[in-house]
Motif scaffolding. Structure first.
Motif, PDB file in Angstrom:
ATOM      1  N   MET A 113     -39.765  84.766  41.997  1.00 35.86           N
ATOM      2  CA  MET A 113     -38.806  85.082  43.054  1.00 35.86           C
ATOM      3  C   MET A 113     -37.838  86.141  42.548  1.00 35.86           C
ATOM      4  N   LEU A 114     -37.795  87.284  43.243  1.00 33.80           N
ATOM      5  CA  LEU A 114     -36.929  88.393  42.866  1.00 33.80           C
ATOM      6  C   LEU A 114     -35.731  88.494  43.802  1.00 33.80           C
ATOM      7  N   THR A 115     -34.617  88.887  43.234  1.00 31.98           N
ATOM      8  CA  THR A 115     -33.441  89.280  44.017  1.00 31.98           C
ATOM      9  C   THR A 115     -32.769  90.426  43.279  1.00 31.98           C
ATOM     10  N   ASP A 116     -32.459  91.473  44.009  1.00 32.39           N
ATOM     11  CA  ASP A 116     -31.748  92.614  43.441  1.00 32.39           C
ATOM     12  C   ASP A 116     -32.419  93.148  42.184  1.00 32.39           C
ATOM     13  N   GLY A 117     -33.757  93.193  42.201  1.00 29.91           N
ATOM     14  CA  GLY A 117     -34.483  93.766  41.083  1.00 29.91           C
ATOM     15  C   GLY A 117     -34.561  92.916  39.842  1.00 29.91           C
ATOM     16  N   LYS A 118     -34.197  91.634  39.956  1.00 28.89           N
ATOM     17  CA  LYS A 118     -34.235  90.726  38.809  1.00 28.89           C
ATOM     18  C   LYS A 118     -34.950  89.435  39.208  1.00 28.89           C
ATOM     19  N   VAL A 119     -35.383  88.677  38.211  1.00 30.82           N
ATOM     20  CA  VAL A 119     -36.035  87.397  38.470  1.00 30.82           C
ATOM     21  C   VAL A 119     -34.973  86.325  38.668  1.00 30.82           C
ATOM     22  N   ALA A 153     -31.707  75.401  46.476  1.00 30.95           N
ATOM     23  CA  ALA A 153     -30.742  76.256  45.790  1.00 30.95           C
ATOM     24  C   ALA A 153     -31.277  77.672  45.609  1.00 30.95           C
ATOM     25  N   ASN A 154     -32.521  77.777  45.116  1.00 28.77           N
ATOM     26  CA  ASN A 154     -33.093  79.113  44.898  1.00 28.77           C
ATOM     27  C   ASN A 154     -33.260  79.882  46.199  1.00 28.77           C
ATOM     28  N   LEU A 155     -33.817  79.225  47.210  1.00 22.79           N
ATOM     29  CA  LEU A 155     -34.063  79.892  48.485  1.00 22.79           C
ATOM     30  C   LEU A 155     -32.761  80.318  49.153  1.00 22.79           C
ATOM     31  N   SER A 156     -31.762  79.466  49.085  1.00 21.12           N
ATOM     32  CA  SER A 156     -30.492  79.785  49.734  1.00 21.12           C
ATOM     33  C   SER A 156     -29.779  80.934  49.035  1.00 21.12           C
ATOM     34  N   ARG A 157     -29.854  80.979  47.707  1.00 23.63           N
ATOM     35  CA  ARG A 157     -29.285  82.111  46.981  1.00 23.63           C
ATOM     36  C   ARG A 157     -30.025  83.396  47.320  1.00 23.63           C
ATOM     37  N   ASP A 204     -29.662  84.208  51.364  1.00 23.28           N
ATOM     38  CA  ASP A 204     -28.315  84.240  51.915  1.00 23.28           C
ATOM     39  C   ASP A 204     -28.183  83.414  53.194  1.00 23.28           C
ATOM     40  N   CYS A 205     -28.892  82.312  53.261  1.00 24.36           N
ATOM     41  CA  CYS A 205     -28.703  81.334  54.336  1.00 24.36           C
ATOM     42  C   CYS A 205     -29.225  79.999  53.820  1.00 24.36           C
ATOM     43  N   ASP A 206     -28.848  78.924  54.488  1.00 30.10           N
ATOM     44  CA  ASP A 206     -29.226  77.600  54.005  1.00 30.10           C
ATOM     45  C   ASP A 206     -30.671  77.315  54.385  1.00 30.10           C
ATOM     46  N   VAL A 207     -31.555  77.254  53.390  1.00 35.84           N
ATOM     47  CA  VAL A 207     -32.980  77.046  53.618  1.00 35.84           C
ATOM     48  C   VAL A 207     -33.371  75.710  53.005  1.00 35.84           C
ATOM     49  N   CYS A 208     -33.911  74.828  53.839  1.00 37.67           N
ATOM     50  CA  CYS A 208     -34.234  73.476  53.382  1.00 37.67           C
ATOM     51  C   CYS A 208     -35.733  73.295  53.237  1.00 37.67           C
ATOM     52  N   THR A 253     -25.600  81.965  58.145  1.00 35.76           N
ATOM     53  CA  THR A 253     -24.475  81.362  57.452  1.00 35.76           C
ATOM     54  C   THR A 253     -24.649  81.590  55.966  1.00 35.76           C
ATOM     55  N   PRO A 254     -23.768  82.358  55.332  1.00 36.97           N
ATOM     56  CA  PRO A 254     -23.916  82.594  53.892  1.00 36.97           C
ATOM     57  C   PRO A 254     -23.942  81.278  53.133  1.00 36.97           C
ATOM     58  N   TRP A 255     -24.778  81.249  52.110  1.00 36.17           N
ATOM     59  CA  TRP A 255     -24.897  80.035  51.312  1.00 36.17           C
ATOM     60  C   TRP A 255     -23.595  79.744  50.595  1.00 36.17           C
ATOM     61  N   SER A 256     -23.157  78.495  50.639  1.00 34.07           N
ATOM     62  CA  SER A 256     -21.872  78.131  50.069  1.00 34.07           C
ATOM     63  C   SER A 256     -21.961  77.677  48.635  1.00 34.07           C
TER      64      SER A 256
END
Length: 274
Positions: free
Chosen positions: A211-217, A230-234, A237-241, A265-268
């Protein structure tokens, strides 16, 4: 295996990949996921040698730097997101291009076998430009399959499929058909690396996920360890269950906050793993 270490890519003034590591094993389907702009396609292009990169990359234990193109072509086939042709090739002519690149160039029965495998038997004489987007993608997959028809080479080296969003233009039936082809290729001893947006198909078919975000793992490992709340929501940028699909042992996901509150809804930073 494929061993990528500290892969860095800059396009113009922008650094797209920032030290990405990945190991992919033959016999497995490895999927690269992440939000738009996270660097998934760029990372795949670095793995296939189609973009300049920093870091080290080994294919089946060998550094691919300086590999002749014919040797790479004999070990891996690449399906890009989309392919356009300027001239009116027939479908069978397009698929036969895979024979020119692979070690099976003497077997002219393979193009028709490959077309049948992707559900395009009888399309041989049609012009490629006359096909729908999904049909064109499957015809290109048939070309790639011709190139690496046998998942393991004569000397025992695994071959590899690199697939960039292989199901994006397909209906659900053909999505499953393509994913089954990928899984069967891996089960026969080859390796598969696929860029995916569909997290449910990822949860159903992946053995290993990066899983990549912003060019990093952000996360890497077996499906259940990566597709967490936690990983999916980060990442998105939304709450993914995520939830475990009964009877299949596969992970499915849905954006709970979007469905419950009607907007992003941004992840809290709160919530439980699932």
């Amino acid at each position: 295996m494929i061993d990528a270490r500290d892969i860095q890519v800059s396009l113009g003034q922008k650094q797209v990949l920032r030290g990405v590591d990945m190991q992919a094993k033959p016999g497995q389907v490895t999927m690269i996921v992440g939000p738009n702009g996270s660097g998934k396609t760029t990372f795949l292009r670095a793995l296939t040698g189609d973009v300049d990169h920093g870091g080290s990359l080994h294919l089946n234990g060998q550094d691919i730097t300086g590999f002749p193109s014919w040797k790479l072509a004999s070990l891996r086939g690449v399906l890009p997101q989309a392919t356009s042709l300027a001239f009116p090739f027939t479908v069978i002519e397009v698929v036969r291009l895979g024979l020119l690149a692979g070690h099976s160039s003497q077997d002219d029965t393979l193009p028709r076998q490959a077309l049948a495998k992707v559900g395009l038997a009888g399309y041989e004489g049609r012009f490629f430009q006359e096909l729908s987007g999904g049909e064109q993608q499957r015809a290109q997959l048939a070309r790639v399959l011709c190139q690496v028809w046998k998942p393991v080479s004569e000397d025992g080296a695994p071959r590899w499929l690199f697939l960039d969003e292989p199901v994006a233009a397909l209906d659900i039936g053909h999505q499953l058909q393509v994913m089954n082809i990928a899984r069967d290729f891996a089960r026969a001893g080859g390796g598969v690396i696929a860029v995916m947006h569909d997290l449910n198909l990822t949860g159903l078919y992946a053995d290993h996920i990066v899983m990549l975000t912003d060019g990093k793992v952000l996360a890497s490992g077996p499906t259940g360890q990566v597709l967490t709340r936690a990983n999916l929501s980060r990442a998105y940028d939304c709450d993914v269950c995520p939830a475990l699909l009964p009877g299949l042992g596969a992970t499915v996901v849905h954006p709970a906050c979007v469905s419950l509150h009607g907007g992003r809804t941004p992840w809290s930073g709160q919530g439980t793993e699932g």
